[in-house]
Write a protein that holds these residues in place. Structure first.
Motif, mmCIF file in Angstrom:
data_model
loop_
_atom_site.group_PDB
_atom_site.id
_atom_site.type_symbol
_atom_site.label_atom_id
_atom_site.label_comp_id
_atom_site.label_asym_id
_atom_site.label_seq_id
_atom_site.Cartn_x
_atom_site.Cartn_y
_atom_site.Cartn_z
ATOM 1 N N TYR A 50 -3.050 -7.795 -9.579
ATOM 2 C CA TYR A 50 -1.993 -8.025 -8.589
ATOM 3 C C TYR A 50 -0.673 -7.379 -9.015
ATOM 4 O O TYR A 50 0.078 -6.876 -8.173
ATOM 5 C CB TYR A 50 -1.789 -9.510 -8.336
ATOM 6 N N GLY A 51 -0.400 -7.391 -10.310
ATOM 7 C CA GLY A 51 0.792 -6.713 -10.816
ATOM 8 C C GLY A 51 0.730 -5.219 -10.561
ATOM 9 O O GLY A 51 1.728 -4.590 -10.187
ATOM 10 N N PHE A 52 -0.444 -4.636 -10.757
ATOM 11 C CA PHE A 52 -0.626 -3.200 -10.506
ATOM 12 C C PHE A 52 -0.391 -2.881 -9.032
ATOM 13 O O PHE A 52 0.301 -1.914 -8.696
ATOM 14 C CB PHE A 52 -2.030 -2.780 -10.937
ATOM 15 N N PHE A 53 -0.954 -3.690 -8.135
ATOM 16 C CA PHE A 53 -0.751 -3.452 -6.705
ATOM 17 C C PHE A 53 0.702 -3.680 -6.290
ATOM 18 O O PHE A 53 1.201 -3.024 -5.371
ATOM 19 C CB PHE A 53 -1.698 -4.310 -5.872
ATOM 20 N N THR A 54 1.392 -4.578 -6.974
ATOM 21 C CA THR A 54 2.816 -4.781 -6.706
ATOM 22 C C THR A 54 3.617 -3.538 -7.063
ATOM 23 O O THR A 54 4.507 -3.122 -6.315
ATOM 24 C CB THR A 54 3.335 -5.996 -7.488
ATOM 25 N N VAL A 55 3.295 -2.937 -8.204
ATOM 26 C CA VAL A 55 3.976 -1.701 -8.612
ATOM 27 C C VAL A 55 3.717 -0.602 -7.585
ATOM 28 O O VAL A 55 4.654 0.098 -7.172
ATOM 29 C CB VAL A 55 3.510 -1.258 -10.020
ATOM 30 N N LEU A 56 2.470 -0.451 -7.165
ATOM 31 C CA LEU A 56 2.155 0.575 -6.166
ATOM 32 C C LEU A 56 2.891 0.325 -4.847
ATOM 33 O O LEU A 56 3.398 1.258 -4.227
ATOM 34 C CB LEU A 56 0.649 0.637 -5.911
ATOM 35 N N ALA A 57 2.958 -0.933 -4.415
ATOM 36 C CA ALA A 57 3.638 -1.255 -3.155
ATOM 37 C C ALA A 57 5.137 -0.976 -3.249
ATOM 38 O O ALA A 57 5.721 -0.407 -2.307
ATOM 39 C CB ALA A 57 3.386 -2.717 -2.787
ATOM 40 N N CYS A 58 5.750 -1.349 -4.355
ATOM 41 C CA CYS A 58 7.188 -1.095 -4.527
ATOM 42 C C CYS A 58 7.475 0.403 -4.538
ATOM 43 O O CYS A 58 8.422 0.874 -3.917
ATOM 44 C CB CYS A 58 7.696 -1.730 -5.815
ATOM 45 N N TYR A 59 6.627 1.151 -5.250
ATOM 46 C CA TYR A 59 6.865 2.592 -5.327
ATOM 47 C C TYR A 59 6.585 3.272 -3.987
ATOM 48 O O TYR A 59 7.281 4.215 -3.614
ATOM 49 C CB TYR A 59 6.030 3.223 -6.442
ATOM 50 N N LEU A 60 5.590 2.790 -3.273
ATOM 51 C CA LEU A 60 5.317 3.343 -1.950
ATOM 52 C C LEU A 60 6.485 3.072 -1.003
ATOM 53 O O LEU A 60 6.863 3.949 -0.215
ATOM 54 C CB LEU A 60 4.027 2.760 -1.387
ATOM 55 N N PHE A 61 7.085 1.880 -1.094
ATOM 56 C CA PHE A 61 8.277 1.587 -0.299
ATOM 57 C C PHE A 61 9.407 2.543 -0.672
ATOM 58 O O PHE A 61 10.137 3.029 0.194
ATOM 59 C CB PHE A 61 8.723 0.137 -0.487
ATOM 60 N N PHE A 62 9.549 2.835 -1.980
ATOM 61 C CA PHE A 62 10.563 3.791 -2.416
ATOM 62 C C PHE A 62 10.321 5.161 -1.797
ATOM 63 O O PHE A 62 11.261 5.806 -1.321
ATOM 64 C CB PHE A 62 10.565 3.889 -3.949
ATOM 65 N N LEU A 63 9.073 5.613 -1.800
ATOM 66 C CA LEU A 63 8.770 6.924 -1.217
ATOM 67 C C LEU A 63 9.077 6.954 0.273
ATOM 68 O O LEU A 63 9.653 7.921 0.778
ATOM 69 C CB LEU A 63 7.300 7.277 -1.445
#
Length: 119
Positions: A50-63
C-alpha cells in the motif's frame, strides 16, 4: 509561475504531491527494512504494498498537475515514474538488499525531481 516564498511553495499542489511522495517513500523504506525478519514479512507485506501504491499515486498526481499547470513534463519526470513503476517492483525478485538499494536510488531521483521543480 514558480512560487517565490516558502508559503507559496507549500500551496503549490504539484510540489505538495511530490513532497508527500518523498515522505511516503521514506516511510515505505522503513517498513521494508522493518519486515526483514522472516516472521514479520507476512504481516507487513500489505502495508509495504500500500505504501508503494501511495508513492505511485502521489507521483502520478504530480505528473498530471505539472502537465496541466505548466503544459510540459521533462523526460526526467517520466523516467522517475517508469523507474518506480517497473524497476523497483522487478528488483524485489532479485535480492532484498538490492531491492532496498534500488528503492533508495528512487528516493534520490524523487528528491532531484523536486529540486528541479523549484527552479
Amino acid at each position: 509561475m514558480q512560487p517565490t516564498t516558502l508559503e507559496g511553495l507549500f500551496l503549490n499542489p504539484g510540489f505538495l504531491a511530490i513532497f508527500f511522495a518523498i515522505l511516503a517513500t521514506i516511510a515505505n523504506i522503513m517498513v521494508g527494512v522493518s519486515m526483514l525478519p522472516e516472521d514479520k514479512r507476512r504481516k507487513r507485506y500489505k502495508l509495504h504494498l500500500y505504501g508503494f501504491f501511495t508513492v505511485l499515486a502521489c507521483y502520478l498526481f504530480f505528473l498530471i498537475w505539472n502537465h496541466f499547470a505548466y503544459g510540459i513534463n521533462s523526460w526526467l519526470n517520466y523516467f522517475v515514474f517508469i523507474y518506480f513503476a517497473t524497476i523497483i517492483p522487478l528488483s524485489r525478485r532479485a535480492n532484498v538488499t538490492s531491492h532496498a538499494i534500488i528503492a533508495s536510488v528512487g528516493l534520490v531521483l524523487l528528491t532531484v525531481t523536486a529540486l528541479l521543480h523549484l527552479g
